[in-house]
Design a protein around this motif. Structure first.
Motif, PDB file in Angstrom:
ATOM      1  N   THR A  33       1.513  -6.860  -2.119  1.00  0.00           N
ATOM      2  CA  THR A  33      -0.115  -7.497  -2.385  1.00  0.00           C
ATOM      3  C   THR A  33      -0.248  -7.745  -1.232  1.00  0.00           C
ATOM      4  N   CYS A  34      -1.389  -7.953  -1.521  1.00  0.00           N
ATOM      5  CA  CYS A  34      -2.464  -7.994   0.273  1.00  0.00           C
ATOM      6  C   CYS A  34      -2.938  -9.293   0.262  1.00  0.00           C
ATOM      7  N   LEU A  35      -1.714  -9.700   0.980  1.00  0.00           N
ATOM      8  CA  LEU A  35      -1.961 -11.423   1.820  1.00  0.00           C
ATOM      9  C   LEU A  35      -3.832 -11.645   2.188  1.00  0.00           C
ATOM     10  N   ALA A  36      -3.986 -10.037   3.264  1.00  0.00           N
ATOM     11  CA  ALA A  36      -5.456 -10.697   3.753  1.00  0.00           C
ATOM     12  C   ALA A  36      -6.170  -9.657   4.585  1.00  0.00           C
ATOM     13  N   GLY A  37      -6.921  -9.638   4.235  1.00  0.00           N
ATOM     14  CA  GLY A  37      -8.696  -8.805   4.222  1.00  0.00           C
ATOM     15  C   GLY A  37      -9.433  -8.418   2.992  1.00  0.00           C
ATOM     16  N   VAL A  38     -10.268  -7.343   2.889  1.00  0.00           N
ATOM     17  CA  VAL A  38     -11.036  -7.360   1.899  1.00  0.00           C
ATOM     18  C   VAL A  38     -10.657  -7.570   0.388  1.00  0.00           C
ATOM     19  N   ALA A  39      -9.723  -6.885   0.340  1.00  0.00           N
ATOM     20  CA  ALA A  39      -8.364  -6.107  -0.770  1.00  0.00           C
ATOM     21  C   ALA A  39      -7.279  -7.524  -1.258  1.00  0.00           C
ATOM     22  N   LYS A  40      -7.341  -8.849  -0.511  1.00  0.00           N
ATOM     23  CA  LYS A  40      -7.569 -10.034  -0.137  1.00  0.00           C
ATOM     24  C   LYS A  40      -6.858 -10.221  -2.028  1.00  0.00           C
ATOM     25  N   GLY A  41      -5.321 -11.051  -2.468  1.00  0.00           N
ATOM     26  CA  GLY A  41      -5.046 -11.213  -3.577  1.00  0.00           C
ATOM     27  C   GLY A  41      -5.161 -10.148  -4.253  1.00  0.00           C
ATOM     28  N   HIS A  42      -5.618  -8.969  -4.610  1.00  0.00           N
ATOM     29  CA  HIS A  42      -5.030  -8.139  -4.997  1.00  0.00           C
ATOM     30  C   HIS A  42      -3.458  -7.365  -5.325  1.00  0.00           C
ATOM     31  N   SER A  43      -3.118  -6.520  -5.951  1.00  0.00           N
ATOM     32  CA  SER A  43      -1.424  -6.788  -6.547  1.00  0.00           C
ATOM     33  C   SER A  43      -1.513  -5.544  -7.149  1.00  0.00           C
ATOM     34  N   GLY A  44       0.079  -4.624  -6.534  1.00  0.00           N
ATOM     35  CA  GLY A  44       0.094  -3.955  -7.899  1.00  0.00           C
ATOM     36  C   GLY A  44       2.169  -3.706  -7.973  1.00  0.00           C
ATOM     37  N   ILE A  45       2.526  -3.008  -8.773  1.00  0.00           N
ATOM     38  CA  ILE A  45       3.628  -2.624  -9.057  1.00  0.00           C
ATOM     39  C   ILE A  45       3.363  -0.677  -9.502  1.00  0.00           C
ATOM     40  N   GLU A  46       4.333  -0.532  -7.770  1.00  0.00           N
ATOM     41  CA  GLU A  46       4.035   1.291  -8.461  1.00  0.00           C
ATOM     42  C   GLU A  46       5.872   1.759  -7.621  1.00  0.00           C
ATOM     43  N   LYS A  47       5.532   2.927  -8.551  1.00  0.00           N
ATOM     44  CA  LYS A  47       7.080   3.676  -8.005  1.00  0.00           C
ATOM     45  C   LYS A  47       6.685   4.455  -6.705  1.00  0.00           C
ATOM     46  N   TYR A  48       7.770   4.340  -5.622  1.00  0.00           N
ATOM     47  CA  TYR A  48       7.894   4.428  -4.083  1.00  0.00           C
ATOM     48  C   TYR A  48       8.863   5.665  -4.166  1.00  0.00           C
ATOM     49  N   ASP A  49       8.629   6.658  -3.234  1.00  0.00           N
ATOM     50  CA  ASP A  49       9.197   7.054  -2.576  1.00  0.00           C
ATOM     51  C   ASP A  49       9.769   6.872  -0.838  1.00  0.00           C
ATOM     52  N   PHE A  50      10.941   7.308  -0.789  1.00  0.00           N
ATOM     53  CA  PHE A  50      11.278   6.678   0.235  1.00  0.00           C
ATOM     54  C   PHE A  50      12.714   7.894   1.055  1.00  0.00           C
ATOM     55  N   VAL A  51      12.208   8.094   2.336  1.00  0.00           N
ATOM     56  CA  VAL A  51      12.818   9.046   3.480  1.00  0.00           C
ATOM     57  C   VAL A  51      12.999   7.546   4.427  1.00  0.00           C
ATOM     58  N   GLU A  52      14.128   8.241   5.354  1.00  0.00           N
ATOM     59  CA  GLU A  52      14.121   7.728   6.123  1.00  0.00           C
ATOM     60  C   GLU A  52      14.754   8.839   6.980  1.00  0.00           C
ATOM     61  N   VAL A  53      13.735   8.529   8.172  1.00  0.00           N
ATOM     62  CA  VAL A  53      13.236  10.292   9.319  1.00  0.00           C
ATOM     63  C   VAL A  53      14.127  10.078  10.142  1.00  0.00           C
ATOM     64  N   ALA A  54      14.482   9.263  11.331  1.00  0.00           N
ATOM     65  CA  ALA A  54      15.256   8.665  12.092  1.00  0.00           C
ATOM     66  C   ALA A  54      16.396   7.377  11.718  1.00  0.00           C
ATOM     67  N   SER A  55      16.830   7.526  13.046  1.00  0.00           N
ATOM     68  CA  SER A  55      17.183   6.219  12.870  1.00  0.00           C
ATOM     69  C   SER A  55      16.373   4.579  12.737  1.00  0.00           C
ATOM     70  N   GLU A  56      16.308   3.683  11.990  1.00  0.00           N
ATOM     71  CA  GLU A  56      15.982   2.592  11.376  1.00  0.00           C
ATOM     72  C   GLU A  56      14.430   3.292  11.065  1.00  0.00           C
ATOM     73  N   ILE A  57      13.995   4.327  10.976  1.00  0.00           N
ATOM     74  CA  ILE A  57      12.589   4.705  11.538  1.00  0.00           C
ATOM     75  C   ILE A  57      11.768   5.341   9.411  1.00  0.00           C
ATOM     76  N   ILE A  58      12.107   5.244   8.786  1.00  0.00           N
ATOM     77  CA  ILE A  58      11.281   5.036   6.888  1.00  0.00           C
ATOM     78  C   ILE A  58       9.789   5.442   6.494  1.00  0.00           C
ATOM     79  N   PHE A  59      10.094   6.252   5.977  1.00  0.00           N
ATOM     80  CA  PHE A  59       8.856   7.201   5.076  1.00  0.00           C
ATOM     81  C   PHE A  59       8.413   6.723   4.102  1.00  0.00           C
TER      82      PHE A  59
END
Length: 106
Positions: A33-59
């Protein structure tokens, strides 16, 4: 951190340009959900990919239904965020800060 640890968590971040977003993680999708900026109020539901590249650093990356590609690195150690966003042939890069990273208790 495992991907399963994101389920039920909410992450709020803000780019240096003032745009801010909220991500709510589910098992295989995220709600943005965009909370502020030009897209404020827009939102979406998306499939996502995740990887932890280092301790507490996530992509995290996803392809929006509008064909926009979002790739973000969240550094939970420094509370910094770095994003590459591609739409059609235009690429943008932003940086900013993590405002909050909260786990929902279920």
């Amino acid at each position: 951190m495992e991907k399963s640890e994101l389920i039920g968590q909410t992450l709020i971040y803000e780019y240096d340009n003032g745009e801010s977003y909220k991500l709510e993680f589910e098992e295989s999708t995220l709600v943005w959900t965009c909370l502020a900026g030009v897209a404020k109020g827009h939102s979406g539901i998306e499939k996502y990919d995740f990887v932890e590249v280092a301790s507490e650093i996530i992509f995290i990356s996803w392809l929006e239904q509008s064909r926009e590609v979002v790739s973000i690195v969240f550094n939970l150690n420094t509370m910094k965020v770095f994003c590459s966003y591609v739409y059609e042939i235009n690429k943008h890069q932003w940086k900013g800060k993590i405002i909050s990273f909260k786990r929902s208790k279920g």
